[in-house]
Design a protein around this motif. Structure first.
Motif, mmCIF file in Angstrom:
data_model
loop_
_atom_site.group_PDB
_atom_site.id
_atom_site.type_symbol
_atom_site.label_atom_id
_atom_site.label_comp_id
_atom_site.label_asym_id
_atom_site.label_seq_id
_atom_site.Cartn_x
_atom_site.Cartn_y
_atom_site.Cartn_z
ATOM 1 N N LEU A 1 0.828 -1.208 0.000
ATOM 2 C CA LEU A 1 0.000 0.000 0.000
ATOM 3 C C LEU A 1 0.864 1.262 0.000
ATOM 4 O O LEU A 1 0.549 2.243 -0.681
ATOM 5 C CB LEU A 1 -0.930 -0.004 1.217
ATOM 6 C CG LEU A 1 -2.119 -0.959 1.161
ATOM 7 C CD1 LEU A 1 -2.746 -1.124 2.540
ATOM 8 C CD2 LEU A 1 -3.165 -0.459 0.166
ATOM 9 N N TRP B 1 -6.349 1.160 -5.005
ATOM 10 C CA TRP B 1 -5.645 1.390 -3.738
ATOM 11 C C TRP B 1 -6.649 1.423 -2.583
ATOM 12 O O TRP B 1 -6.412 0.822 -1.525
ATOM 13 C CB TRP B 1 -4.871 2.713 -3.783
ATOM 14 C CG TRP B 1 -4.009 2.924 -2.563
ATOM 15 C CD1 TRP B 1 -2.703 2.580 -2.415
ATOM 16 C CD2 TRP B 1 -4.419 3.511 -1.306
ATOM 17 N NE1 TRP B 1 -2.258 2.909 -1.149
ATOM 18 C CE2 TRP B 1 -3.290 3.474 -0.452
ATOM 19 C CE3 TRP B 1 -5.610 4.039 -0.829
ATOM 20 C CZ2 TRP B 1 -3.331 3.963 0.847
ATOM 21 C CZ3 TRP B 1 -5.651 4.528 0.479
ATOM 22 C CH2 TRP B 1 -4.523 4.496 1.297
ATOM 23 N N PHE C 1 -6.877 -1.181 0.591
ATOM 24 C CA PHE C 1 -6.879 -0.730 1.981
ATOM 25 C C PHE C 1 -8.080 -1.314 2.744
ATOM 26 O O PHE C 1 -7.940 -1.788 3.874
ATOM 27 C CB PHE C 1 -6.918 0.801 2.028
ATOM 28 C CG PHE C 1 -6.943 1.369 3.418
ATOM 29 C CD1 PHE C 1 -5.814 1.305 4.217
ATOM 30 C CD2 PHE C 1 -8.095 1.940 3.934
ATOM 31 C CE1 PHE C 1 -5.826 1.826 5.515
ATOM 32 C CE2 PHE C 1 -8.124 2.452 5.220
ATOM 33 C CZ PHE C 1 -6.984 2.398 6.012
#
Length: 267
Positions: free
Chosen positions: A47, A77, A81
């Motif tokens: 990440l 992304w 997450f």
């Protein structure tokens, strides 16, 4: 060079995490798969490198780069997450099994298919519209993946084939509750995204926003009907899956379809 290194490292870490998760999922002994680096640290590093790649992309563009695969990378992304947070709750059926390969693919597409003329923000206040919209897209993409898995799980249960790998998934009710939680949150963000976007529309045709706006509104109506049906009639199972996939299909056309046509065909 920094951007290329960050992109490559994020890709390798996502793929390595995917391999570990897949092996863990299919392995009968949950403790059989050992790694020198804890999985959580690998995902966090992925990440961070992914975020670094996005940062350098925006820096090189001198602001917001709203190219198709750059925004797709931003969306994935957010998905990665959320998968990290969800995976802490369901480690034996970590959503990253499906999501992290998709995120890795977005990194490749961003490098291999850069937009020839990436659009930028016409007004600084549109940042809120972009962020809200991307967050909504990421949640609805997760909801679509969840709906497909839910359909497969329900099919196996109906055929009384819930043995093996299907037993490692959370209970059907938990999967369904998570689906509607994603849809409800995504619907709220999409509503705010549409409102903030429409505030800056002067001419739908001149700004090439007709298809994107129309398809987004159709998707909004589909998800609104699904949530109302869930509240009023208790819709679930196949009905929920079908409405979710239909709503996401319109949103996918609004987001990726319209941008692909404008950036790679019209230009």
């Amino acid at each position: 060079m920094n951007m290329a290194i960050a992109n490559a490292l994020a890709f390798l870490l996502y793929m390595s995490s995917s391999v570990i998760l897949i092996r863990r999922f299919v392995q009968k002994d949950q403790n059989a798969v050992k790694t020198s680096i804890p999985l959580g640290i690998m995902i966090i590093m992925a990440l961070l490198f992914h975020a670094t790649d996005i940062f350098f992309t925006m820096k090189s563009a001198g602001g917001w780069n709203l190219g198709l695969f750059t925004t797709f990378s931003l969306t994935t992304w957010l998905m990665a997450f959320i998968a990290l947070l969800t995976g802490a709750r369901y480690p034996n059926s970590h959503p990253g099994i499906v999501i992290y390969p998709l995120v890795a693919l977005s990194l490749i597409l961003k490098v291999e298919l850069p937009s020839p003329q990436p659009p930028s923000l016409s007004h600084p206040a549109l940042e809120w519209h972009v962020l809200l919209s991307l967050a909504a897209y990421s949640l609805f993409m997760l909801a679509a993946i969840q709906a497909i898995i839910l359909a497969i799980q329900e099919k196996h249960l109906r055929q009384r084939q819930a043995a093996g790998l299907m037993r490692k998934l959370p209970p059907l009710q938990s999967m369904e509750a998570a689906l509607f939680q994603l849809i409800l949150t995504g619907f709220a963000l999409l509503t705010l995204g549409l409102i903030t976007g429409l505030m800056f529309v002067d001419d739908l045709f001149a700004q090439h926003l007709v298809h994107k706006t129309s398809l987004s509104l159709v998707s909004w109506c589909v998800f609104a009907a699904l949530l109302w049906g869930r509240w009023r009639y208790g819709w679930r199972g196949k009905t929920a899956v079908k409405w979710t996939l239909v709503g996401f299909s319109f949103l996918l056309l609004a987001f990726m379809g319209s941008k692909f046509v404008l950036e790679y065909i019209v230009n």
